[in-house]
Design a protein around this motif. Structure first.
Motif, PDB file in Angstrom:
ATOM      1  N   ASP A   1      53.590  -9.331  25.704  1.00 37.79           N
ATOM      2  CA  ASP A   1      54.974  -8.966  25.360  1.00 37.79           C
ATOM      3  C   ASP A   1      55.312  -7.532  25.749  1.00 37.79           C
ATOM      4  O   ASP A   1      56.453  -7.238  26.144  1.00 37.79           O
ATOM      5  N   ALA A   2      54.340  -6.622  25.657  1.00 45.41           N
ATOM      6  CA  ALA A   2      54.606  -5.204  25.916  1.00 45.41           C
ATOM      7  C   ALA A   2      54.216  -4.763  27.325  1.00 45.41           C
ATOM      8  O   ALA A   2      54.257  -3.560  27.620  1.00 45.41           O
ATOM      9  N   PHE A   3      53.842  -5.699  28.180  1.00 47.82           N
ATOM     10  CA  PHE A   3      53.468  -5.367  29.561  1.00 47.82           C
ATOM     11  C   PHE A   3      52.381  -4.282  29.587  1.00 47.82           C
ATOM     12  O   PHE A   3      52.439  -3.321  30.344  1.00 47.82           O
ATOM     13  N   ARG A   4      51.361  -4.447  28.739  1.00 44.63           N
ATOM     14  CA  ARG A   4      50.306  -3.456  28.704  1.00 44.63           C
ATOM     15  C   ARG A   4      49.442  -3.515  29.962  1.00 44.63           C
ATOM     16  O   ARG A   4      49.071  -4.599  30.405  1.00 44.63           O
ATOM     17  N   PRO A   5      49.088  -2.366  30.532  1.00 44.78           N
ATOM     18  CA  PRO A   5      48.195  -2.345  31.711  1.00 44.78           C
ATOM     19  C   PRO A   5      46.739  -2.481  31.282  1.00 44.78           C
ATOM     20  O   PRO A   5      45.965  -1.518  31.289  1.00 44.78           O
ATOM     21  N   VAL A   6      46.357  -3.661  30.875  1.00 40.39           N
ATOM     22  CA  VAL A   6      44.986  -3.921  30.425  1.00 40.39           C
ATOM     23  C   VAL A   6      44.360  -4.966  31.335  1.00 40.39           C
ATOM     24  O   VAL A   6      45.067  -5.748  31.999  1.00 40.39           O
ATOM     25  N   ALA A   7      43.048  -4.994  31.336  1.00 39.68           N
ATOM     26  CA  ALA A   7      42.339  -5.922  32.219  1.00 39.68           C
ATOM     27  C   ALA A   7      41.063  -6.402  31.531  1.00 39.68           C
ATOM     28  O   ALA A   7      40.523  -5.749  30.642  1.00 39.68           O
ATOM     29  N   ILE A   8      40.610  -7.570  31.964  1.00 40.67           N
ATOM     30  CA  ILE A   8      39.310  -8.117  31.580  1.00 40.67           C
ATOM     31  C   ILE A   8      38.522  -8.334  32.863  1.00 40.67           C
ATOM     32  O   ILE A   8      39.068  -8.826  33.859  1.00 40.67           O
ATOM     33  N   ILE A   9      37.251  -7.969  32.842  1.00 47.56           N
ATOM     34  CA  ILE A   9      36.411  -8.154  34.022  1.00 47.56           C
ATOM     35  C   ILE A   9      35.181  -8.953  33.628  1.00 47.56           C
ATOM     36  O   ILE A   9      34.816  -9.028  32.455  1.00 47.56           O
ATOM     37  N   ASP A  10      34.549  -9.581  34.638  1.00 44.06           N
ATOM     38  CA  ASP A  10      33.330 -10.335  34.357  1.00 44.06           C
ATOM     39  C   ASP A  10      32.110  -9.445  34.576  1.00 44.06           C
ATOM     40  O   ASP A  10      32.220  -8.283  34.990  1.00 44.06           O
TER      41      ASP A  10
ATOM     42  N   GLN B   1      33.472 -17.180  27.563  1.00 43.10           N
ATOM     43  CA  GLN B   1      33.111 -16.437  26.368  1.00 43.10           C
ATOM     44  C   GLN B   1      33.238 -14.930  26.617  1.00 43.10           C
ATOM     45  O   GLN B   1      32.800 -14.421  27.644  1.00 43.10           O
ATOM     46  N   VAL B   2      33.868 -14.250  25.659  1.00 42.95           N
ATOM     47  CA  VAL B   2      33.971 -12.795  25.723  1.00 42.95           C
ATOM     48  C   VAL B   2      32.662 -12.202  25.204  1.00 42.95           C
ATOM     49  O   VAL B   2      32.268 -12.447  24.071  1.00 42.95           O
ATOM     50  N   LEU B   3      32.004 -11.428  26.040  1.00 47.82           N
ATOM     51  CA  LEU B   3      30.717 -10.839  25.675  1.00 47.82           C
ATOM     52  C   LEU B   3      30.880  -9.513  24.935  1.00 47.82           C
ATOM     53  O   LEU B   3      30.106  -9.187  24.045  1.00 47.82           O
ATOM     54  N   GLU B   4      31.872  -8.732  25.326  1.00 48.71           N
ATOM     55  CA  GLU B   4      32.176  -7.472  24.657  1.00 48.71           C
ATOM     56  C   GLU B   4      33.686  -7.318  24.613  1.00 48.71           C
ATOM     57  O   GLU B   4      34.405  -7.785  25.496  1.00 48.71           O
ATOM     58  N   GLY B   5      34.149  -6.648  23.576  1.00 50.49           N
ATOM     59  CA  GLY B   5      35.587  -6.400  23.492  1.00 50.49           C
ATOM     60  C   GLY B   5      36.354  -7.624  23.033  1.00 50.49           C
ATOM     61  O   GLY B   5      35.917  -8.364  22.154  1.00 50.49           O
ATOM     62  N   ARG B   6      37.476  -7.897  23.664  1.00 50.78           N
ATOM     63  CA  ARG B   6      38.368  -8.966  23.238  1.00 50.78           C
ATOM     64  C   ARG B   6      39.065  -9.597  24.426  1.00 50.78           C
ATOM     65  O   ARG B   6      39.035  -9.075  25.546  1.00 50.78           O
ATOM     66  N   PHE B   7      39.724 -10.722  24.146  1.00 53.39           N
ATOM     67  CA  PHE B   7      40.589 -11.346  25.142  1.00 53.39           C
ATOM     68  C   PHE B   7      41.992 -10.769  24.962  1.00 53.39           C
ATOM     69  O   PHE B   7      42.269 -10.034  24.009  1.00 53.39           O
ATOM     70  N   PHE B   8      42.886 -11.097  25.861  1.00 55.84           N
ATOM     71  CA  PHE B   8      44.261 -10.623  25.762  1.00 55.84           C
ATOM     72  C   PHE B   8      44.920 -11.166  24.494  1.00 55.84           C
ATOM     73  O   PHE B   8      44.700 -12.318  24.114  1.00 55.84           O
ATOM     74  N   ASP B   9      45.738 -10.322  23.841  1.00 54.74           N
ATOM     75  CA  ASP B   9      46.490 -10.778  22.681  1.00 54.74           C
ATOM     76  C   ASP B   9      47.978 -10.835  23.022  1.00 54.74           C
ATOM     77  O   ASP B   9      48.390 -10.510  24.143  1.00 54.74           O
TER      78      ASP B   9
ATOM     79  N   VAL C   1      40.089  -1.435  30.582  1.00 54.58           N
ATOM     80  CA  VAL C   1      39.262  -2.626  30.373  1.00 54.58           C
ATOM     81  C   VAL C   1      39.129  -2.874  28.867  1.00 54.58           C
ATOM     82  O   VAL C   1      38.610  -2.033  28.141  1.00 54.58           O
ATOM     83  N   VAL C   2      39.613  -4.028  28.428  1.00 52.56           N
ATOM     84  CA  VAL C   2      39.551  -4.365  26.999  1.00 52.56           C
ATOM     85  C   VAL C   2      38.531  -5.451  26.700  1.00 52.56           C
ATOM     86  O   VAL C   2      38.240  -5.721  25.528  1.00 52.56           O
ATOM     87  N   GLY C   3      38.001  -6.087  27.730  1.00 58.50           N
ATOM     88  CA  GLY C   3      37.048  -7.165  27.489  1.00 58.50           C
ATOM     89  C   GLY C   3      36.107  -7.376  28.651  1.00 58.50           C
ATOM     90  O   GLY C   3      36.475  -7.181  29.821  1.00 58.50           O
ATOM     91  N   LEU C   4      34.879  -7.750  28.312  1.00 57.64           N
ATOM     92  CA  LEU C   4      33.882  -8.148  29.310  1.00 57.64           C
ATOM     93  C   LEU C   4      33.613  -9.627  29.098  1.00 57.64           C
ATOM     94  O   LEU C   4      33.252 -10.057  27.997  1.00 57.64           O
ATOM     95  N   ILE C   5      33.756 -10.413  30.139  1.00 49.69           N
ATOM     96  CA  ILE C   5      33.686 -11.868  30.025  1.00 49.69           C
ATOM     97  C   ILE C   5      32.556 -12.390  30.898  1.00 49.69           C
ATOM     98  O   ILE C   5      32.156 -11.743  31.874  1.00 49.69           O
ATOM     99  N   GLU C   6      32.014 -13.530  30.528  1.00 46.36           N
ATOM    100  CA  GLU C   6      30.871 -14.080  31.257  1.00 46.36           C
ATOM    101  C   GLU C   6      31.273 -14.533  32.651  1.00 46.36           C
ATOM    102  O   GLU C   6      32.418 -14.910  32.905  1.00 46.36           O
ATOM    103  N   THR C   7      30.304 -14.499  33.562  1.00 47.05           N
ATOM    104  CA  THR C   7      30.505 -14.967  34.932  1.00 47.05           C
ATOM    105  C   THR C   7      30.163 -16.441  35.012  1.00 47.05           C
ATOM    106  O   THR C   7      29.167 -16.889  34.443  1.00 47.05           O
ATOM    107  N   LYS C   8      30.951 -17.201  35.728  1.00 46.93           N
ATOM    108  CA  LYS C   8      30.726 -18.632  35.894  1.00 46.93           C
ATOM    109  C   LYS C   8      30.612 -18.976  37.371  1.00 46.93           C
ATOM    110  O   LYS C   8      31.184 -18.303  38.241  1.00 46.93           O
ATOM    111  N   ASN C   9      29.893 -20.059  37.647  1.00 51.70           N
ATOM    112  CA  ASN C   9      29.789 -20.562  39.008  1.00 51.70           C
ATOM    113  C   ASN C   9      31.019 -21.382  39.341  1.00 51.70           C
ATOM    114  O   ASN C   9      31.746 -21.853  38.459  1.00 51.70           O
ATOM    115  N   ILE C  10      31.228 -21.607  40.623  1.00 48.19           N
ATOM    116  CA  ILE C  10      32.251 -22.529  41.075  1.00 48.19           C
ATOM    117  C   ILE C  10      31.565 -23.694  41.757  1.00 48.19           C
ATOM    118  O   ILE C  10      30.385 -23.626  42.092  1.00 48.19           O
ATOM    119  N   GLU C  11      32.286 -24.799  41.930  1.00 46.01           N
ATOM    120  CA  GLU C  11      31.695 -26.011  42.490  1.00 46.01           C
ATOM    121  C   GLU C  11      31.090 -25.735  43.859  1.00 46.01           C
ATOM    122  O   GLU C  11      31.725 -25.166  44.748  1.00 46.01           O
TER     123      GLU C  11
END
Length: 400
Positions: free
Chosen positions: A147-156, A134-142, A183-193
């Motif tokens: 297509d335009a090779f934008r230097p954008v990132a999403i972080i948790d 889930q994106v908490l702030e901002g957006r996910f990649f569009d 930074v275009v989006g802030l995404i939730e942190t998840k655990n790993i197995e």
């Protein structure tokens, strides 16, 4: 003379209170059976809620597939046609996405802070649907980002805390080597197995095309994330994915692992235990039903003269049957209500003082338990009550 509902109720109560010991033992039998059933349902509900909480702390159930040809063979890129073929060929697949770990990215800088406690990945456009992040702030990649090779990132949230502390990271720049990403989006942190109790590391995502630039190659060794429709699909999907990929890439080695294998195995163990408990509960209910049937037969034999007299003055067979069935149903409801209340109290105490578990009173489980009690009471008393219609009035008046 027919009995009114009020007269039937009063007669039923009089007959039941006339023999407290017999009525109490009958209700106790139902109590034990309903308690076993209701306790099993409570355990099932608690186990399901615990499992859902554990699943919510991770990405959606998925299988990771890697196709390796060893040295001398080109890396498998999983183009759109191959991914569509795999999704159509394997039942239980909800979504597919390409993921590549950017091993060459060892540190990231933002707001004057540098950290190496993170992992960087390049992802395809379907990544969010596959993982359920889930994106908490901002957006996910569009589409334009790809297509335009934008230097954008999403972080948790973990990496955001490391780099920006409490400030919002949206619109801020982070640097990988000398390249600035917005930074275009802030995404939730998840655990790993297997790491629920450990400290998660931060995570950085960039669009797939830019991942190739960061690795210095137009082709990057990727793996495939196969999202499952349901946890139970974990039983069949991994083997089917392996078989399909081996068919699509003959001569290549296929490796798979899942992010919920431990939860799937735990769920299977719990379901096996619950099946045993449910069988015990049903057996207890059957035993309670046998007790009701025996008590109903004994009551009919004791009151044969009364039955004959009532039939002689105009009572119908249905009214006579209704009286004995009402007695059994009332005892069942009393025993069932006491069982549900007792199990609820004990479960509440156990889940708050003995061990912590997400328990709340479940009306559906209570209704199922009470329905089972009522059904057993009516069903067990029906055949004995039906014998009333076969009693000869003259013989009944004689007490025979």
């Amino acid at each position: 003379m027919p009995l009114s509902p009020l007269d039937l109720s009063l007669t039923t109560l009089r007959d039941l209170t006339g023999n407290w010991v017999r009525s109490g033992l009958t209700a106790l039998g139902i109590f034990m059976g309903v308690a076993a059933v209701n306790a099993t349902l409570n355990i099932d509900t608690i186990a399901h809620r615990v499992l859902q909480a554990q699943l919510a702390a991770r990405d959606n159930p998925s299988v990771t597939a890697v196709v390796s040809g060893g040295r001398g063979r080109p890396a498998v890129e999983f183009d759109a046609a191959q991914m569509a073929e795999l999704e159509q060929s394997v039942p239980g697949v909800a979504s597919l996405s390409r993921v590549a770990y950017l091993w060459r990215v060892s540190e990231v800088r933002g707001a004057g802070t540098v950290t190496s406690n993170f992992q960087a990945m390049s992802i395809s456009a379907t990544y969010q649907r596959t993982t359920g992040r889930q994106v908490l702030e901002g957006r996910f990649f569009d589409a334009e980002d790809f297509d335009a090779f934008r230097p954008v990132a999403i972080i948790d949230t973990v990496l955001a805390q490391q780099l920006f502390e409490t400030a919002s990271p949206l619109g801020e720049g982070i640097f990988i080597d000398s390249t600035r990403f917005t930074v275009v989006g802030l995404i939730e942190t998840k655990n790993i197995e297997g790491n629920e109790d450990g400290e998660p590391s931060g995570t950085l995502w960039v669009p797939e095309p830019y991942g190739n630039i960061l690795t210095g190659s137009s082709r990057t060794w990727r793996h495939l994330e196969v999202g499952l429709r349901d946890l139970n699909d974990y039983d069949t999907v991994p083997d089917q994915v392996v078989a399909q990929l081996e068919q699509m890439f003959p001569g290549y080695d296929v490796y798979t692992w899942g992010n919920v294998q431990d939860l799937y195995e735990e769920d299977q163990r719990q379901q096996a235990s619950l099946r045993v408990l449910k069988a015990v509960g049903l057996l207890s209910l059957v035993i309670g039903g046998v007790g009701i049937a025996n008590i109903t037969i004994a009551a009919i034999m004791e009151r044969t003269r009364e039955i004959g007299l009532r039939r002689a003055i105009g009572a119908t067979d249905l009214e006579i049957m209704a009286q004995f069935i009402a007695e059994a149903a009332l005892l069942s409801l009393i025993g069932g209500t006491a069982a549900v209340a007792t199990v609820h109290g004990l479960t509440k105490v156990a889940t708050t003082t003995v061990f912590e578990a997400p328990y709340e009173f479940n009306w559906r489980d209570a209704a199922l338990s009470m329905g089972a009690a009522f059904g057993v009471g009516v069903g067990a008393s029906f055949l004995p009550a039906l014998r009333v219609t076969q009693i000869d009035v003259v013989q009944a008046l004689r007490g025979e």
